[in-house]
Enzyme design. Structure first.
Site, PDB file in Angstrom:
ATOM      1  N   GLU A   1       0.789  -1.242   0.000  1.00 29.14           N
ATOM      2  CA  GLU A   1       0.000   0.000   0.000  1.00 29.14           C
ATOM      3  C   GLU A   1       0.823   1.294   0.000  1.00 29.14           C
ATOM      4  OE1 GLU A   1      -3.111  -0.017   2.899  1.00 29.14           O
ATOM      5  OE2 GLU A   1      -4.133  -1.689   1.937  1.00 29.14           O
TER       6      GLU A   1
ATOM      7  N   GLU B   1      -5.921  -8.288  -0.386  1.00 27.94           N
ATOM      8  CA  GLU B   1      -6.704  -8.035   0.838  1.00 27.94           C
ATOM      9  C   GLU B   1      -8.111  -7.648   0.448  1.00 27.94           C
ATOM     10  OE1 GLU B   1      -5.167  -5.198   3.681  1.00 27.94           O
ATOM     11  OE2 GLU B   1      -3.113  -5.915   3.410  1.00 27.94           O
TER      12      GLU B   1
END
Ligand code: FCB
Length: 498
Positions: free
Chosen positions: A204, A404
């Site tokens: 991320e 995710e």
């Protein structure tokens, strides 16, 4: 709204399956349909993998054991006022000591692949220098247990726990951190590459850069919500753009180091929470506008990695605050990756086409737009279709994982000892339905990792927001699979939306 395209898609899949059957005797057609068999409605393609994801700092605990160094999250979590209820991750889900039980748990809930992260400060306690054999040994033990259980390891190299010693030397504001990361990545590929085939590099970009180095304000229910992460800085625009550059540079340098040091055949790529624009109404114009918006919203991250340049609009907006860079940097940043991981929780925006120069207009989220328990978590399962589809249509990415997806819920243990998490099951089913729409349309998504295996330390929210398929009693560390774990097991067993 969103069920219409899904139905249309299912109808298409049924139609082509029927066509395949009736044309079977026609040699040419039979051959082509045999090469790319369409999955049955609701099914994922053969070979699609079902996994769960975790990260080191959120589950391991044992922060001072076996020579582990401190990370920026240790420092941040022990800074008064930063974490809800004053929680810290010194023990977390105690996975460092209970990993065998946790692997058994994964087996019970039908997990085929496990995405976990390596704590950089366990391997290099000061970020660089001599590796710490006792820290590395933990990941050897974990991988042994996984392979014994028939679960494929997918390690992530950086899930936010930067060694504090590197932060003290400037952290991601310094290019040296990108070099240190590459050295560590190359070391790990050599150390684990005999048994792990797939490595995620960095988790991320936006969370590391923007949330960690300035903090963000988002609006939920018409109210402003502030989110911050370690190291908790508030940099100027120039400082922030430089951090963003250094982080994608680290991504490219790590890919090169993995290729140089690791066994041939090792695959790698980032796991990113791509900002996804969803067309508010599915018309060709809005679909194109959403692509343009997604490309621009990720200009400093995935777009730069996949195109080897910063977009004109990104550089114009940065103006005099654009990062210092060389042409060589851009080559490094765009070192070819094998796959892209996507962390999908919500759309960044719904958009429509616009006559404006940008080509798109974002729609404000209505004040009543539904959200899950976490303040930032607006509900929009369509992102699960559009994010991978846009990776394919914008950049022709050939291998995609959902690294995710999941939600926090106000889980309560009943007197009978069960957790019936209806909202998580609703969330899961709807997201899987949109993902299946993508795979049925030929988008090359190879697997799905649910966030998370078990309740854990949810960063600034501490232990309040539970994301697990498994309930953890943090007083006793007892694990209890929730009803959503049974849902996951069924979906994984059938390789389908159930
Ligand atoms: C993601 C993080 C992960 C977890 C989930 C809920 O942004 O990668 O560690 O906290 O959010």
């Amino acid at each position: 709204m969103s069920s219409n395209p899904t139905r249309r898609d299912v109808a298409r899949a049924v139609g082509s399956a029927a066509l395949g059957m009736t044309t079977a005797p026609l040699a040419g057609l039979a051959a082509s349909s045999a090469e790319s068999p369409k999955p049955a409605p609701g099914k994922f393609p053969d070979g699609f993998t079902w996994g769960v994801a975790t990260s080191a700092f959120q589950i391991e605990g044992a922060v001072r054991e076996d020579g582990r160094g401190a990370s920026i999250w240790d420092t941040y979590a022990h800074t008064p006022g930063k974490i809800r209820n004053g929680d810290n991750a010194d023990v977390a889900s105690d996975h460092y000591h209970r990993y065998r039980d946790d692997v058994r748990l994964m087996r019970e809930i039908g997990v085929k692949s496990y995405r976990f992260s390596i704590a950089w400060p366990r391997i290099f306690p000061r970020g660089v220098g001599q590796p710490n054999a006792r820290g590395l040994a933990f990941y050897h033990r974990l991988i042994d247990a996984l392979l014994e259980a028939g679960i494929e390891p997918f390690p992530t190299l950086y899930h936010w726990d930067l060694p504090q010693a590197l932060q003290d030397k400037g952290g991601w504001q310094s290019r040296d951190t990108a070099k240190a990361f590459a050295d560590y990545a190359g070391y790990m590929a050599r150390a684990l590459g005999d048994r792990a085939n797939n490595f995620f590099t960095i988790n991320e970009f936006f969370s590391i850069v923007d949330i960690g180095h300035r903090g963000i304000d988002t609006v939920v229910d018409g109210r402003k919500v502030r989110i911050e992460h370690a190291p908790g800085l508030r940099l100027s625009n120039a400082g922030l753009n430089q951090v963003r550059h250094n982080v994608v540079l680290a991504q490219g340098l790590a890919v090169q180091a993995i290729r140089a040091g690791g066994r041939a055949g090792i695959k790698c790529g980032p796991a990113d929470n791509i900002s996804t624009a969803v067309p508010a109404i599915e018309t060709p114009e809005n679909i194109r506008a959403a692509e343009i918006a997604t490309r621009e919203m990720n200009a400093g991250g995935l777009t730069a990695i996949l195109e080897g340049k910063y977009s004109a609009a990104y550089l114009a907006a940065a103006g005099k605050d654009a990062p210092d860079l060389t042409a060589e940097d851009l080559k490094i940043i765009s070192s070819p990756v094998d796959f892209i991981g996507l962390n999908i929780y919500r759309p960044a925006a719904y958009v429509v086409a616009s006559e404006a120069a940008s080509g798109f207009r974002p729609i404000a989220f209505s004040k009543s737009h539904p959200h899950m328990l976490s303040s930032w978590h607006l509900l929009g399962p369509e992102a699960m279709y559009w994010a991978p589809r846009q990776l394919q249509s914008l950049w022709n990415v050939k291998e995609i994982y959902i690294t995710e997806n999941g939600c926090a819920a106000r889980d309560e243990m009943s007197a009978k000892g069960v957790v019936d998490d209806s909202d998580r099951i609703m969330f899961l089913r709807n997201h899987l339905a949109h993902l299946q729409r993508a795979t049925a349309a030929g988008v090359p998504v190879k697997g799905y990792f649910h966030w998370s295996l078990m309740d854990n330390f949810e960063w600034s929210d501490g232990f309040t927001n539970r994301f697990g398929l498994t309930y953890v009693d943090f007083k006793t560390q007892k694990r209890t699979p929730k009803l959503s774990a049974a849902y996951f097991r069924e979906a994984a067993a059938k390789n389908a939306v159930v």
